[in-house]
Design a protein around this motif. Structure first.
Motif, mmCIF file in Angstrom:
data_model
loop_
_atom_site.group_PDB
_atom_site.id
_atom_site.type_symbol
_atom_site.label_atom_id
_atom_site.label_comp_id
_atom_site.label_asym_id
_atom_site.label_seq_id
_atom_site.Cartn_x
_atom_site.Cartn_y
_atom_site.Cartn_z
ATOM 1 N N VAL A 211 -27.472 15.757 -1.336
ATOM 2 C CA VAL A 211 -27.598 14.710 -2.366
ATOM 3 C C VAL A 211 -28.470 15.228 -3.509
ATOM 4 C CG1 VAL A 211 -28.602 12.447 -2.887
ATOM 5 C CG2 VAL A 211 -27.205 12.744 -0.821
ATOM 6 N N ALA A 224 -29.778 6.104 -0.754
ATOM 7 C CA ALA A 224 -28.681 5.737 0.158
ATOM 8 C C ALA A 224 -29.126 4.610 1.082
ATOM 9 C CB ALA A 224 -28.263 6.964 0.969
ATOM 10 N N ASP A 246 -19.627 4.707 3.300
ATOM 11 C CA ASP A 246 -19.262 4.343 1.924
ATOM 12 C C ASP A 246 -20.462 3.816 1.151
ATOM 13 O OD1 ASP A 246 -16.652 5.086 2.043
ATOM 14 O OD2 ASP A 246 -15.860 3.078 2.492
ATOM 15 N N ASP A 249 -22.983 6.555 0.380
ATOM 16 C CA ASP A 249 -22.516 7.377 -0.746
ATOM 17 C C ASP A 249 -22.585 6.622 -2.066
ATOM 18 O OD1 ASP A 249 -22.118 9.744 0.579
ATOM 19 O OD2 ASP A 249 -19.996 9.376 1.011
ATOM 20 N N THR A 255 -20.332 11.892 -3.147
ATOM 21 C CA THR A 255 -19.807 11.824 -1.778
ATOM 22 C C THR A 255 -20.475 12.904 -0.932
ATOM 23 O OG1 THR A 255 -17.726 11.139 -2.737
ATOM 24 C CG2 THR A 255 -17.684 11.745 -0.423
ATOM 25 N N LYS A 258 -20.087 10.875 3.728
ATOM 26 C CA LYS A 258 -18.733 10.871 4.287
ATOM 27 C C LYS A 258 -18.243 12.299 4.554
ATOM 28 C CE LYS A 258 -14.773 7.960 3.877
ATOM 29 N NZ LYS A 258 -14.973 6.544 3.867
#
Ligand SMILES: [Zn+2]
Length: 309
Positions: A211, A224, A246, A249, A255, A258
């Motif tokens: 991330v 998140a 979901d 993310d 993304t 996932k």
């Protein structure tokens, strides 16, 4: 109602009599516990604990407040509006903790637990993190435990309840236990202790790094996790894994969760931990942790443990 056979009735009566005699004794030994209501931004904690501990009620309260503070700083508020925390006697030190339905935590504190034990404790913070994620199917226990295992020290290091050196040392020493062994079938299908707790934590550490890499170090696992709480996904809820991934993310705008689940959920993925620590600039010589600021991911390492503003 069919009458109970005679012998059974006698047993029931004896049990009832024993209960009547025993209950007040148990109650006198451990209860009435001292009770306290602690107020955190966004939440109230109803605390009860037995009197017969080596630590005072003020020390118990300070311990609970310390754990709650880590959550409150991390999320910007306490994750649930109300939780009951029951301290039970027994075991050794702080042990045997369970979180129920986002509403209740039970945790054991032994009679000889010291002030230093309470200050060193991580378990209550870990259980409080379970308040901040929906219940998942059993195959994804690694996701719940990995979340609590990784976010607990992240939250604590960011307010310096633990030092950065301690934070990294625990990861470097513990993480090899999360690697797949022969016969492993991925995180979703390998329910060993090592893969559930440390394997889950490794997933979260890698998610944090990815991330940060994809967002120029501006977003992290905290964004998140906050997104899930903002969507009402606390421990009182049941979600399926796809919904959770979901929302994680969506909270970071890229993304990662996932993709990483697609990669690590269904098959064993070996991670070169030595290479990972080297790229982050974390050096452990067997005794001390030192840092290399010239390492390629040094800025990510600094971002993970950066003090909360
Ligand atoms: Zn747990």
């Amino acid at each position: 109602m069919t009458p109970l056979p005679h012998r059974t009735r006698i047993v029931v009566l004896i049990l009832a009599a024993m209960t009547l005699v025993a209950m007040p004794l148990v109650a006198r030994a451990d209860y009435p516990a001292f009770e306290a209501t602690l107020t955190e931004p966004g939440g109230v904690i109803d605390l009860s604990a037995p009197h017969h501990l080596a630590v005072s009620s003020d020390e118990i309260k300070a311990w609970v407040e310390r754990a709650a503070t880590a959550l409150t700083h991390f999320y910007g508020r306490y994750p649930v509006k109300h939780v009951s925390i029951t301290v039970l006697p027994g075991g050794s030190d702080v042990n045997g903790a369970v979180e129920y339905d986002g509403r209740r935590i039970e945790i054991h504190v032994s009679g000889d637990t010291t002030h230093a034990d309470l200050v060193a404790d991580w378990m209550l913070t870990h259980e409080m993190f379970h308040l901040s994620q929906p219940e998942l199917d059993d195959d994804y226990t690694w996701m719940s435990e990995g979340m609590a295992d990784y976010l607990e020290p992240v939250a604590r290091v960011r307010i310096r309840q633990i030092t950065p050196e301690r934070f990294w040392r625990d990861l470097v020493e513990g993480m090899p236990q999360g690697l797949p062994k022969p016969g492993d079938r991925g995180l979703d299908h390998t329910h060993t202790w090592g893969r559930t707790y440390w394997g889950g934590s490794l997933y979260w550490l890698i998610a944090d790094i990815h991330v940060r890499q994809k967002t120029d170090n501006k977003k992290s696992v905290r964004d998140a996790a906050r997104a899930v709480l903002d969507a009402g996904g606390d421990g009182s809820q049941d979600w399926n894994i796809d919904r959770l991934l979901d929302v994680y993310d969506s909270g970071v705008g890229v993304t990662v969760f996932k993709d990483l689940h697609n990669e690590m959920g269904g098959k064993p993925v070996m991670v070169d931990l030595d290479e990972l620590w080297k790229s982050l600039g974390v050096i452990f010589d067997g005794q001390n942790i030192t840092f290399n600021d010239a390492a390629p991911l040094a800025n990510i390492r600094r971002g993970i443990i950066a003090p909360e503003k």
